[in-house]
Design an enzyme around this catalytic site. Structure first.
Site, PDB file in Angstrom:
ATOM      1  N   GLU A 149      37.118  34.914  49.808  1.00 53.81           N
ATOM      2  CA  GLU A 149      37.415  33.384  50.147  1.00 53.81           C
ATOM      3  C   GLU A 149      36.625  32.923  51.160  1.00 53.81           C
ATOM      4  O   GLU A 149      35.858  32.010  51.284  1.00 53.81           O
ATOM      5  CB  GLU A 149      38.730  33.006  50.153  1.00 53.81           C
ATOM      6  CG  GLU A 149      39.849  33.135  48.854  1.00 53.81           C
ATOM      7  CD  GLU A 149      41.015  32.709  48.945  1.00 53.81           C
ATOM      8  OE1 GLU A 149      41.425  32.271  50.202  1.00 53.81           O
ATOM      9  OE2 GLU A 149      41.842  32.769  47.833  1.00 53.81           O
ATOM     10  N   ARG A 180      31.434  36.728  38.276  1.00 50.67           N
ATOM     11  CA  ARG A 180      31.204  36.296  39.594  1.00 50.67           C
ATOM     12  C   ARG A 180      29.869  35.724  39.493  1.00 50.67           C
ATOM     13  O   ARG A 180      29.747  34.615  40.402  1.00 50.67           O
ATOM     14  CB  ARG A 180      31.070  37.707  40.456  1.00 50.67           C
ATOM     15  CG  ARG A 180      31.077  37.280  41.952  1.00 50.67           C
ATOM     16  CD  ARG A 180      31.104  38.458  42.853  1.00 50.67           C
ATOM     17  NE  ARG A 180      32.421  39.419  42.772  1.00 50.67           N
ATOM     18  CZ  ARG A 180      32.638  40.550  42.162  1.00 50.67           C
ATOM     19  NH1 ARG A 180      31.340  40.985  41.530  1.00 50.67           N
ATOM     20  NH2 ARG A 180      33.572  41.245  41.980  1.00 50.67           N
ATOM     21  N   GLU A 206      45.255  30.336  37.632  1.00 49.63           N
ATOM     22  CA  GLU A 206      45.428  31.947  37.502  1.00 49.63           C
ATOM     23  C   GLU A 206      46.997  32.404  37.699  1.00 49.63           C
ATOM     24  O   GLU A 206      47.324  33.211  36.837  1.00 49.63           O
ATOM     25  CB  GLU A 206      44.626  32.612  38.803  1.00 49.63           C
ATOM     26  CG  GLU A 206      43.117  32.383  38.808  1.00 49.63           C
ATOM     27  CD  GLU A 206      42.536  32.959  40.008  1.00 49.63           C
ATOM     28  OE1 GLU A 206      41.312  32.916  39.911  1.00 49.63           O
ATOM     29  OE2 GLU A 206      43.250  33.227  41.109  1.00 49.63           O
ATOM     30  N   LYS A 257      41.904  40.806  36.379  1.00 46.50           N
ATOM     31  CA  LYS A 257      42.812  41.459  37.536  1.00 46.50           C
ATOM     32  C   LYS A 257      43.910  41.934  36.551  1.00 46.50           C
ATOM     33  O   LYS A 257      44.577  43.106  37.145  1.00 46.50           O
ATOM     34  CB  LYS A 257      43.483  40.340  38.634  1.00 46.50           C
ATOM     35  CG  LYS A 257      42.161  39.916  39.423  1.00 46.50           C
ATOM     36  CD  LYS A 257      42.706  39.029  40.530  1.00 46.50           C
ATOM     37  CE  LYS A 257      41.683  38.656  41.460  1.00 46.50           C
ATOM     38  NZ  LYS A 257      41.143  39.567  42.667  1.00 46.50           N
ATOM     39  N   ASN A 289      42.230  37.564  47.649  1.00 46.24           N
ATOM     40  CA  ASN A 289      41.189  38.209  48.672  1.00 46.24           C
ATOM     41  C   ASN A 289      40.706  37.406  49.562  1.00 46.24           C
ATOM     42  O   ASN A 289      39.737  36.651  49.449  1.00 46.24           O
ATOM     43  CB  ASN A 289      40.021  39.077  47.778  1.00 46.24           C
ATOM     44  CG  ASN A 289      39.454  39.928  48.463  1.00 46.24           C
ATOM     45  OD1 ASN A 289      39.206  39.774  49.698  1.00 46.24           O
ATOM     46  ND2 ASN A 289      38.882  41.062  47.927  1.00 46.24           N
ATOM     47  N   THR A 332      42.247  26.539  41.400  1.00 46.38           N
ATOM     48  CA  THR A 332      42.035  27.880  40.390  1.00 46.38           C
ATOM     49  C   THR A 332      43.193  28.588  40.686  1.00 46.38           C
ATOM     50  O   THR A 332      43.440  29.412  39.666  1.00 46.38           O
ATOM     51  CB  THR A 332      40.651  28.411  41.212  1.00 46.38           C
ATOM     52  OG1 THR A 332      39.696  27.433  41.041  1.00 46.38           O
ATOM     53  CG2 THR A 332      40.350  29.730  40.361  1.00 46.38           C
ATOM     54  N   ARG A 337      34.561  25.056  36.545  1.00 55.27           N
ATOM     55  CA  ARG A 337      35.002  26.046  37.595  1.00 55.27           C
ATOM     56  C   ARG A 337      36.467  26.390  38.024  1.00 55.27           C
ATOM     57  O   ARG A 337      36.749  27.651  38.081  1.00 55.27           O
ATOM     58  CB  ARG A 337      34.306  25.234  38.771  1.00 55.27           C
ATOM     59  CG  ARG A 337      34.770  26.200  40.301  1.00 55.27           C
ATOM     60  CD  ARG A 337      34.175  27.616  40.244  1.00 55.27           C
ATOM     61  NE  ARG A 337      34.497  28.330  41.483  1.00 55.27           N
ATOM     62  CZ  ARG A 337      35.642  28.690  41.810  1.00 55.27           C
ATOM     63  NH1 ARG A 337      36.616  28.939  41.117  1.00 55.27           N
ATOM     64  NH2 ARG A 337      35.745  29.513  43.011  1.00 55.27           N
TER      65      ARG A 337
END
Length: 260
Positions: free
Chosen positions: A194, A17, A246, A164, A190, A242, A153
């Site tokens: 966001e 994070r 993922e 996760k 989540n 992103t 990023r």
């Protein structure tokens, strides 16, 4: 790039994070730097007349990026698990290998082609005035900084995805075997995080984008980059791309786990 050789664990959620938040700053400042130059549309056109055939069938940006990545490859930039090249072929590193701590599974996920296309068509056109100021080298240099920051990023989503997966391996494996991308996307999303991210970006863009010649935050009307551009960049492009990384990573991760 992150320090993956430190004694501390670089893969905790707090460390991941922290890296993502730091990359927000990197991206905003890179955009501000690019915005000081004109769009210079010719640097994105393959074989543009302005370069007298020097770029061949590539655009000036493509050629400059390739030459830049050749140098970076020689000092093993793309052996780091959070760095992804836009171009190929690239030379082998001249430095000996670094033994990085293993966290991610091996994969071939690289969406830099999409990132480049979106950057040229939708991002740089939103932050730069559409004219030619002859600063082709300077503009392309800043483009490369923007592209590399965005790539890092977006692909850093793999680290989030791996974290996760380790929290709910059975559930992600089940969804991966069913190839249920929509359910995986929903499981990893989540919305509160966001929303907080977009608000943080708005505040950062407001502060970083002003010249601070007025005492009140946000009172300066001469922002070096529009706040809405930064927020829209993340909302429209960075977050969805992103998640694309993922979801693809979790599909591969779950299918691999099922075979083990």
């Amino acid at each position: 790039m992150s320090n993956f050789t430190s004694a501390d664990n670089p893969f905790t959620l707090d460390r991941i994070r922290s890296t993502l938040i730091r990359l927000e700053d990197t991206i905003i400042f890179a955009l501000i730097e690019r915005a000081q130059f004109a769009l210079n549309q010719c640097i994105y056109k393959p074989g543009a007349l302005e370069f007298n055939g020097a770029t061949g069938d590539k655009s000036f940006l493509e050629l400059f990026l390739w030459e830049t990545e050749k140098v970076h490859a020689r000092v093993r930039r793309y052996t780091s698990p959070d760095e992804y090249a836009f171009t190929s072929p690239l030379p082998e590193p001249m430095l000996p290998p670094v033994k990085f701590k293993k966290f991610l599974m091996d994969d071939d996920i690289n969406i830099n082609g999409q990132i480049m296309d979106i950057y040229i068509k939708s991002i740089v056109t939103g932050i730069c005035d559409d004219y030619d100021d002859d600063n082709y080298g300077s503009a392309a240099t800043k483009d490369i900084e923007c592209l590399q920051a965005l790539s890092r990023r977006i692909h850093y989503g793999k680290f989030v995805a791996e974290s996760k997966f380790r929290e709910k391996p059975e559930e992600y494996t089940r969804l991966a075997l069913a190839n249920d991308r929509e359910a995986i996307n929903e499981l990893l999303t989540n919305r509160a995080v966001e929303k907080a991210l977009l608000e943080r970006l708005r505040r950062k863009a407001l502060v970083y984008g002003q010249t601070l010649d007025q005492a009140e935050e946000g009172a300066n009307t001469h922002l070096r980059i529009p706040v809405n551009i930064v927020v829209e960049l993340y909302e429209r492009w960075v977050i969805p791309l992103t998640k694309q990384v993922e979801v693809e990573y979790l599909i591969q991760r779950g299918q691999k786990a099922a075979k083990e």
